[in-house]
Write an enzyme that holds these catalytic residues in place. Structure first.
Site, PDB file in Angstrom:
ATOM      1  N   ASP A 249       0.878  -1.158   0.000  1.00 23.69           N
ATOM      2  CA  ASP A 249       0.000   0.000   0.000  1.00 23.69           C
ATOM      3  C   ASP A 249       0.928   1.224   0.000  1.00 23.69           C
ATOM      4  OD1 ASP A 249      -2.468   1.501   0.553  1.00 23.69           O
ATOM      5  OD2 ASP A 249      -1.545   1.853   2.504  1.00 23.69           O
TER       6      ASP A 249
ATOM      7  N   ASP B   9      -0.056   5.070   0.745  1.00 21.51           N
ATOM      8  CA  ASP B   9      -0.286   6.075   1.780  1.00 21.51           C
ATOM      9  C   ASP B   9      -0.434   5.412   3.156  1.00 21.51           C
ATOM     10  OD1 ASP B   9      -0.870   8.473   3.011  1.00 21.51           O
ATOM     11  OD2 ASP B   9      -2.986   8.406   2.481  1.00 21.51           O
TER      12      ASP B   9
ATOM     13  N   GLY C  12      -7.315   4.793   3.144  1.00 26.92           N
ATOM     14  CA  GLY C  12      -7.444   3.644   2.265  1.00 26.92           C
ATOM     15  C   GLY C  12      -8.738   3.616   1.473  1.00 26.92           C
TER      16      GLY C  12
ATOM     17  N   ARG D 146     -11.455   8.149  -3.458  1.00 28.05           N
ATOM     18  CA  ARG D 146     -11.787   9.582  -3.423  1.00 28.05           C
ATOM     19  C   ARG D 146     -13.298   9.815  -3.329  1.00 28.05           C
ATOM     20  NH1 ARG D 146      -9.353  12.617  -8.385  1.00 28.05           N
ATOM     21  NH2 ARG D 146      -7.591  11.347  -7.690  1.00 28.05           N
TER      22      ARG D 146
ATOM     23  N   SER E 148      -5.012   5.119  -4.608  1.00 24.55           N
ATOM     24  CA  SER E 148      -4.857   6.492  -5.099  1.00 24.55           C
ATOM     25  C   SER E 148      -4.670   6.585  -6.605  1.00 24.55           C
ATOM     26  CB  SER E 148      -3.672   7.159  -4.403  1.00 24.55           C
ATOM     27  OG  SER E 148      -3.475   8.446  -4.942  1.00 24.55           O
TER      28      SER E 148
ATOM     29  N   ASN F  74      -3.407   9.202  -7.728  1.00 22.73           N
ATOM     30  CA  ASN F  74      -2.198  10.042  -7.802  1.00 22.73           C
ATOM     31  C   ASN F  74      -0.928   9.241  -7.521  1.00 22.73           C
ATOM     32  OD1 ASN F  74      -3.429  12.766  -8.195  1.00 22.73           O
ATOM     33  ND2 ASN F  74      -4.416  12.251  -6.252  1.00 22.73           N
TER      34      ASN F  74
ATOM     35  N   ASP G 221      -1.699  -0.443   6.039  1.00 23.46           N
ATOM     36  CA  ASP G 221      -1.887   0.293   7.301  1.00 23.46           C
ATOM     37  C   ASP G 221      -3.369   0.427   7.662  1.00 23.46           C
ATOM     38  OD1 ASP G 221      -2.269   2.231   5.108  1.00 23.46           O
ATOM     39  OD2 ASP G 221      -2.612   3.642   6.741  1.00 23.46           O
TER      40      ASP G 221
END
Ligand code: B16
Ligand code: MG
Length: 223
Positions: free
Chosen positions: A20, A22, A57, A60, A127, A129, A181
């Site tokens: 993962d 972020d 997680g 958006r 994401s 991004n 996480d």
């Protein structure tokens, strides 16, 4: 004879690791918070760090729905798309500040060690991004495959992002260890029939197979 060969090959096969992004390799939740906060303030919707924590997680659009739970009015799909785009503009401007210094030496050394021991490494992030972030922190060339929000239709806790990562690597699902996480990410890994190492929030989650005190603990489970 054939069966023995397949079994042997399985036992000597190195596990692949799917990370993962972020909350594991980088920490962009402060930027997500600032960007969502700016939007929420403009719309007059209450938003705080506790609500922001629920967005970890989560995709958006699902994050936007959580924020809009406190809205006094309802919005059309077109308005929601515009809100999400507005937030992403603010968020991307904040991401411009990221540099290679945003990734710790421990993370870089651990990834290098895994690769030198013959493990494949991939990204499995919700994401859209992801590639922009990886470029900012100079990690783009490290990974054998990147599966992210741009190549999935269902976000975590659905396993799609991790299954795609395994497909991109050419790995069997049960030979992959996800490093996560967020609870939603652990649930995604487990429903994809993968092992899961948990760091941060996910460290204490009962579904986590390998709790990690620190990132380099991954080397203890790399066989
Ligand atoms: P974006 P991960 C997730 O990344 C973030 O944890 C979550 O807060 C965010 O809403 C999601 O990505 C989508 O991000 O708006 O950039 O497409 O933890 O899956 O690496
Ligand atoms: Mg995460």
């Amino acid at each position: 004879m054939e069966e023995v060969y397949v079994e042997d090959r399985k036992t000597i096969r190195k596990k692949a690791f799917i990370f993962d992004l972020d909350g594991v390799l980088v920490f962009t939740d402060k930027y997500h918070y600032l960007a969502w906060k700016e939007l929420a303030d403009r719309l007059g919707i209450y938003f705080d760090e506790t609500i922001n924590h629920r967005l970890r997680g989560v995709s958006r659009m699902d994050s936007l729905e959580i924020i809009l739970e406190r809205a006094a009015e309802s919005y059309t799909d077109a308005q929601k798309e515009a809100f999400a785009a507005e937030k992403n503009e603010t968020y991307k401007n904040l991401l411009e500040k990221m540099t290679p210094a945003d990734v710790t030496r421990e993370v870089r050394d651990t990834l290098a060690q895994l690769k030198s021991r013959g493990h494949k490494v991939a990204i499995g992030s919700s994401s859209k991004n992801t590639k922009f972030i990886l470029k900012q922190v100079d990690l783009l060339d490290v990974f054998d495959a990147v599966s992210d929000g741009t190549n999935i239709t269902k976000s975590k806790p659905d396993p799609e992002v991790f299954l795609k990562a395994a497909d991109f690597l050419g790995e069997e699902y049960d030979n992959c260890i996800v490093v996560e996480d967020a609870y939603a990410g652990v649930d995604a890994a487990k429903s994809g029939n993968m092992l899961c190492a948990g760091i941060g929030d996910a460290r204490g989650y009962e579904k986590t197979d390998y709790p990690l005190d620190t990132f380099s603990d991954i080397l203890k489970i790399a066989k």
